[in-house]
Design a protein around this motif. Structure first.
Motif, PDB file in Angstrom:
ATOM      1  N   UNK A  40     -10.128   1.392   8.385  1.00 47.95           N
ATOM      2  CA  UNK A  40      -9.454   2.576   7.839  1.00 47.95           C
ATOM      3  C   UNK A  40      -7.991   2.600   8.280  1.00 47.95           C
ATOM      4  N   UNK A  41      -7.744   2.329   9.575  1.00 44.10           N
ATOM      5  CA  UNK A  41      -6.369   2.326  10.079  1.00 44.10           C
ATOM      6  C   UNK A  41      -5.535   1.222   9.434  1.00 44.10           C
ATOM      7  N   UNK A  42      -6.129   0.042   9.278  1.00 39.94           N
ATOM      8  CA  UNK A  42      -5.402  -1.079   8.679  1.00 39.94           C
ATOM      9  C   UNK A  42      -5.004  -0.783   7.226  1.00 39.94           C
ATOM     10  N   UNK A  43      -5.877  -0.060   6.512  1.00 37.99           N
ATOM     11  CA  UNK A  43      -5.648   0.189   5.089  1.00 37.99           C
ATOM     12  C   UNK A  43      -4.751   1.390   4.812  1.00 37.99           C
ATOM     13  N   UNK A  44      -4.379   2.131   5.858  1.00 35.09           N
ATOM     14  CA  UNK A  44      -3.491   3.284   5.687  1.00 35.09           C
ATOM     15  C   UNK A  44      -2.055   2.839   5.431  1.00 35.09           C
ATOM     16  N   UNK A  48       0.248   7.966   4.518  1.00 38.13           N
ATOM     17  CA  UNK A  48      -1.149   8.367   4.700  1.00 38.13           C
ATOM     18  C   UNK A  48      -1.467   8.611   6.169  1.00 38.13           C
ATOM     19  N   UNK A  49      -0.906   7.763   7.026  1.00 34.12           N
ATOM     20  CA  UNK A  49      -1.119   7.926   8.464  1.00 34.12           C
ATOM     21  C   UNK A  49      -0.516   9.234   8.963  1.00 34.12           C
ATOM     22  N   UNK A  50       0.676   9.571   8.457  1.00 31.86           N
ATOM     23  CA  UNK A  50       1.314  10.832   8.856  1.00 31.86           C
ATOM     24  C   UNK A  50       0.471  12.017   8.397  1.00 31.86           C
ATOM     25  N   UNK A 190      -2.320   2.716  13.837  1.00 29.22           N
ATOM     26  CA  UNK A 190      -1.539   1.475  13.847  1.00 29.22           C
ATOM     27  C   UNK A 190      -0.201   1.619  13.125  1.00 29.22           C
ATOM     28  N   UNK A 191      -0.215   2.219  11.930  1.00 32.08           N
ATOM     29  CA  UNK A 191       1.002   2.277  11.109  1.00 32.08           C
ATOM     30  C   UNK A 191       2.105   3.137  11.718  1.00 32.08           C
TER      31      UNK A 191
END
Length: 501
Positions: A40-44, A48-50, A190-191
């Motif tokens: 999920x984190x890799x695909x953000x 989207x992460x914000x 991650x992002x």
């Protein structure tokens, strides 16, 4: 009943095996969740992460702002040595015709290095303290101490007392500078790790802007308030930050390291939106990483120099130390440097303020560069460019005191200071936050920052200990060392040709 030792041993073995199988089953249970959370984190995307972790971004912003205080005071001392009222009060007359005063060189160096010495002690304490009580309470402790130590600086009436006051203030700085990059990298996905940790350099620029504005306003004032008010401004920061950080969630990674999984899940929920994140999966991902680093021992500084952790430690220490060799020292002493390049005092303060404002803009630009080109490329190319510019600066400084040479020095100093915050500085914060092992992170960031201060001290140290040996025979050199002649007196010392001592 008969006692059968073999039966007892067999039973103990079976119990042990059951515990191992249960543990493996438990790991298998959460490994699937951990993989899901990581995907999920890799695909953000960044946006989207914000949206998924809005409060994580906010708390990273709050914790990063603690860096303002170290930045403010580092630049404050750099500006004080160029402040006319301060020089007249604590300096010596160097030009009777123009009534020009200057601090004795040893006190210039001592005041510059005092806070760094305190911070060196502070970062050494930060790792064990944070490992024990967490990022949140360690930072609050530092803020409380800073509030107290500012009093000693404000009421100081002599340079020795100022030296001690600065050393004491350095203790909490060490806690902030060691904890902030580690905490920021742990609470965001991650992002967002790059912009969250790069905010530290932005707040470093904010601190220099504030001190630049304050000292610029009070530069013409011929009284003690010219330096007392800038010192008092430091009290603006600690209390509001203490209140905010009291309500800040603890790092879920730190809680997971302590086995407090439910609290870690609640912390994740406070950092993100419940509708868009799965706190249980996020904690499972943390457990999986920590399992890779599992050790029955408590984290210790000795572990930093063993196995694969040695490489991580060397990277963090090297990146931190290199900040001082790629423009940081010039950036921190911009006003004094401009004055030494022949610029008038008022212009020097104005240029210092402009430099700080440009640094803040360039840090924001670095967010874009790091997102597209990565950490390594930005760091290496930025350092290479600044190295070339520093060589040019050295050449300009050795061309005498002509207007052209002075202008070249001032211009190159400004460019080096600004480019430092586009490449090496912000990229290094990201590397520092990401490189260390989760289990050893507070200790690694602490010892990494210690290397920064250790490198910074020798940049001042040569004045006291590096003698001029040009034209001296080995006999003369041996004799002068044996006589313990101070470094600054070697040029004027005459050694008789008949002396053999």
């Amino acid at each position: 009943m008969d006692f059968d030792p073999e039966s007892k041993n067999h039973h103990a073995e079976e119990t042990e095996h059951q515990a191992v199988y249960a543990e493996k089953a438990d790991v298998a249970d959460y490994k699937a969740d951990a993989i899901e959370a990581e995907n999920v984190e890799h695909n953000m995307t960044v946006l989207q992460a914000v949206r998924a972790y809005p409060m994580a971004s906010f708390w990273a912003f709050v914790i990063s702002s603690t860096i303002i205080m170290e930045s403010y005071d580092v630049f404050l001392m750099g500006n004080f040595v160029a402040l006319p009222a301060f020089k007249k009060k604590y300096g010596v007359l160097v030009n009777a015709a123009t009534q020009e005063y200057a601090l004795v060189t040893k006190w210039q160096s001592a005041l510059q290095v005092s806070g760094q010495l305190g911070a060196l002690i502070g970062v050494s304490l930060a790792g064990p303290l944070t490992s024990r009580i967490g990022y949140r309470w360690a930072t609050i402790t530092g803020l409380m101490l800073l509030n107290i130590f500012i009093f000693s600086f404000f009421f100081a009436e002599s340079l020795p007392v100022m030296f001690v006051a600065q050393l004491l203030e350095g203790l909490p700085w060490g806690i902030f500078i060691a904890n902030a990059p580690a905490f920021c990298s742990e609470i965001v996905p991650i992002q967002l790790r790059a912009p969250a940790t790069q905010m530290l350099q932005m707040f470093w620029a904010v601190g220099s802007i504030i001190v630049g504005a304050v000292t610029y306003v009070y530069n013409p004032v011929p009284e003690a308030r010219a330096w007392k008010i800038p010192i008092a401004v430091q009290w603006i920061f600690p209390t509001p930050l203490m209140i905010l950080i009291f309500f800040c969630p603890e790092s879920p990674w730190w809680l997971t390291r302590k086995g407090r999984y439910e609290e870690a899940a609640r912390s994740v929920e406070r950092l993100g939106r419940k509708a868009t994140i799965n706190a249980t999966d996020a904690v499972a991902m943390m457990r999986r990483v920590i399992e890779l680093e599992t050790s029955v021992k408590k984290p210790s500084h000795l572990e930093l120099f063993k196995g694969t952790d040695l490489r991580r430690t060397l990277i963090v220490c090297g990146v931190y130390a290199a900040q001082n060799l790629t423009g940081n020292l010039i950036a921190n002493q911009a006003v004094y440097f401009f004055e030494q390049a022949g610029v008038s005092t008022n212009t020097a303060f104005a240029l210092g303020l402009i430099t700080s404002a440009l640094q803040m803009i360039f840090v924001m630009l670095s967010w874009i560069l790091t997102s597209y080109f990565g950490r390594r490329s930005i760091y290496l190319w930025g350092s290479a460019v600044n190295t070339v510019l520093l060589i040019c600066l050295g050449i300009a400084a050795s061309c005498g005191h002509s207007n052209a040479a002075n202008l070249a020095q001032a211009s190159l100093g400004l460019i080096v200071s600004v480019l430092f915050t586009l490449g090496p500085a912000p990229a290094s914060w990201v590397v520092i936050g990401e490189t260390s092992a989760i289990r050893l992170r507070p200790l690694t960031t602490g010892i990494g920052r210690a290397s920064y201060y250790i490198i910074e001290i020798p940049c001042i140290f040569p004045y006291f200990e590096l003698p001029e040996m040009k034209g001296r025979s080995y006999r003369e050199i041996d004799i002068m060392f044996k006589r313990k002649i101070p470094a600054r007196k070697w040029q004027k010392t005459v050694i008789d040709v008949n002396d053999d001592e």
